[in-house]
Design an enzyme around this catalytic site. Structure first.
Site, short mmCIF file in Angstrom:
data_model
loop_
_atom_site.label_atom_id
_atom_site.label_comp_id
_atom_site.label_asym_id
_atom_site.label_seq_id
_atom_site.Cartn_x
_atom_site.Cartn_y
_atom_site.Cartn_z
N LYS A 193 69.75 5.37 39.33
CA LYS A 193 70.18 4.10 38.90
C LYS A 193 71.76 4.09 37.91
CE LYS A 193 65.23 5.04 36.09
NZ LYS A 193 64.91 5.17 35.81
N ASN B 169 75.93 -3.21 36.23
CA ASN B 169 76.93 -3.61 34.56
C ASN B 169 78.05 -3.59 34.22
OD1 ASN B 169 73.59 -3.48 34.00
ND2 ASN B 169 73.78 -1.96 33.21
N GLY C 167 79.18 -6.43 35.95
CA GLY C 167 79.29 -7.79 35.17
C GLY C 167 80.22 -7.68 34.28
N TYR D 255 72.45 9.62 46.53
CA TYR D 255 74.02 10.01 46.09
C TYR D 255 74.57 9.07 47.32
CZ TYR D 255 78.81 11.03 44.87
OH TYR D 255 79.81 11.73 44.54
N TYR E 66 80.89 -8.95 44.42
CA TYR E 66 81.54 -9.29 42.92
C TYR E 66 82.67 -10.03 42.91
CZ TYR E 66 78.05 -8.91 39.95
OH TYR E 66 76.93 -8.92 38.29
N GLN F 48 82.57 -13.55 44.95
CA GLN F 48 81.46 -15.22 44.55
C GLN F 48 82.12 -14.97 44.07
OE1 GLN F 48 77.82 -13.71 45.10
NE2 GLN F 48 77.04 -15.50 43.41
N ARG G 14 79.04 23.03 43.19
CA ARG G 14 79.73 23.28 44.56
C ARG G 14 80.23 23.85 45.07
NH1 ARG G 14 82.67 17.74 42.81
NH2 ARG G 14 82.41 18.50 40.81
O1 LIG Z 1 77.52 28.03 47.31
C1 LIG Z 1 77.52 27.06 48.05
C2 LIG Z 1 77.81 25.62 47.92
C3 LIG Z 1 77.39 24.62 48.80
N1 LIG Z 1 78.00 25.53 49.96
C4 LIG Z 1 78.48 24.26 51.29
O2 LIG Z 1 79.77 23.83 50.78
C5 LIG Z 1 80.10 22.21 51.47
C6 LIG Z 1 80.33 21.84 50.57
O3 LIG Z 1 79.54 21.57 49.31
P1 LIG Z 1 79.64 20.90 47.97
O4 LIG Z 1 78.82 20.82 47.74
O5 LIG Z 1 81.02 21.67 47.53
O6 LIG Z 1 80.40 19.65 48.31
P2 LIG Z 1 79.67 17.95 49.41
O7 LIG Z 1 80.72 18.43 50.41
O8 LIG Z 1 78.45 18.71 49.79
O9 LIG Z 1 79.79 16.90 48.59
C7 LIG Z 1 81.08 16.90 47.61
O10 LIG Z 1 81.75 15.85 48.37
C8 LIG Z 1 82.07 14.67 48.12
C9 LIG Z 1 81.99 14.35 46.93
O11 LIG Z 1 81.92 12.74 47.02
C10 LIG Z 1 80.85 15.48 46.31
O12 LIG Z 1 80.52 14.78 45.18
C11 LIG Z 1 80.31 15.94 46.04
O13 LIG Z 1 79.63 16.80 45.66
C12 LIG Z 1 78.70 22.21 52.28
O14 LIG Z 1 78.64 22.77 53.86
C13 LIG Z 1 78.12 22.91 51.41
O15 LIG Z 1 76.17 23.37 52.40
C14 LIG Z 1 78.10 26.34 50.73
O16 LIG Z 1 77.85 27.46 51.97
N2 LIG Z 1 77.57 27.48 49.13
#
Ligand SMILES: O=c1ccn([C@@H]2O[C@H](COP(=O)(O)OP(=O)(O)O[C@H]3OC[C@@H](O)[C@H](O)[C@H]3O)[C@@H](O)[C@H]2O)c(=O)[nH]1
Length: 252
Positions: free
Chosen positions: A9, A17, A20, A63, A77, A80, A104
């Site tokens: 969403k 939104n 717009g 995502y 946008y 157009q 992350r």
């Molecule tokens: O505790 C952890 C967390 C993550 N990881 C690994 O570390 C790597 C990075 O993972 P993250 O979750 O930090 O980030 P991701 O690369 O998946 O996505 C990210 O990158 C692009 C951005 O736009 C996203 O918002 C962000 O989530 C992945 O391979 C994940 O599996 C681990 O090995 N252990």
């Protein structure tokens, strides 16, 4: 993804939104897009003309596909309605003020290392990422907004490491005795990722300047302070005086 429907969403209805609103008030809109639009890439490094490799029904789709359609909306946008758009494809970014529960990899590994907990590597740790420090990203976003580049631009640091190398680096910088624990791999986890930043260099005169270790030391310092703060303080929420009614205190 913690809440796939809310993610969808926000990326779709939220972007619609905002477009717009931008049309109505004549504003220039910045879309914080993502390297996730490239999915699990078959091209390496990823340049802006690569269309990506995304599973449309996997757990990350809310995502990845949400951001892809957000980009589609921006260009619809623009064509157009004449809305001015700037689209940044943001690669993995870190720095102080990340949330403790962000989930992350950078915040997870630093917090685990600081507390002597095992560093949780998902899968074998051979998957790669390239991490940029937050101030580099902010400078890139400002340069993009002030430019006349309306097509998507990658913003990221091209220094690529495996996640296992990254775990070892954080352990060393923290000086931690934590073990490395291998957990099951995340579904559809991109196996490699590294930005091609030729376009940003050429058209924005931008490139990252903060070395990885310097940025990590700043993030480690921040999380160390946060942990100390949490250990030394209790935060007990207190209602404002106006909300406390006389004689109504309940003791359960
Ligand atoms: O505790 C952890 C967390 C993550 N990881 C690994 O570390 C790597 C990075 O993972 P993250 O979750 O930090 O980030 P991701 O690369 O998946 O996505 C990210 O990158 C692009 C951005 O736009 C996203 O918002 C962000 O989530 C992945 O391979 C994940 O599996 C681990 O090995 N252990």
């Amino acid at each position: 993804m913690y809440n796939p429907i809310k993610t969808l969403k926000t990326n779709t209805i939220g972007t619609l939104n905002m477009l717009g609103l931008a049309k109505r008030v004549g504003a220039r809109l910045l879309l914080a897009s993502t390297s996730e639009v490239y999915g699990d890439p078959e091209v390496h490094p990823q340049s802006e003309d690569y269309w990506g490799h995304v599973n449309p029904i996997g757990p990350r789709a809310c995502y990845d596909e949400g951001k892809r359609v957000a980009e589609t909306m921006c260009y619809a946008y623009m064509k157009q309605e004449g809305v001015e758009v700037r689209v940044a494809r943001i690669f993995n970014t870190f720095g102080p003020r990340m949330h403790m529960n962000d989930g992350r990899v950078v915040s997870n590994f630093i917090l685990q290392a600081l507390q002597g907990e095992p560093l949780t590597v998902y899968g074998s740790g051979s998957q790669t990422r390239a991490f940029q420090y937050v101030s580099d990203l902010v400078n890139g976003l400002v340069a993009l907004m002030n430019s006349n580049v309306s097509s998507p631009v990658n913003l990221g640091n091209p220094e690529e490491h495996t996640i296992l190398e990254f775990a070892q680096l954080i352990k060393n910088l923290v000086g931690s005795g934590s073990e490395i624990q291998f957990l099951s791999e995340a579904q559809d986890d991109p196996q490699k990722r590294k930005p091609d930043i030729k376009k940003a260099k050429l058209m924005l005169g931008w490139e990252p300047v903060v070395p990885l270790e310097e940025g990590l030391n700043k993030a480690i310092h921040y999380f160390r302070k946060e942990l100390e703060y949490q250990a030394n303080n209790q935060y007990i929420p207190k209602p404002k005086p106006a909300r406390i009614k006389k004689g109504r205190t309940r003791h359960n």
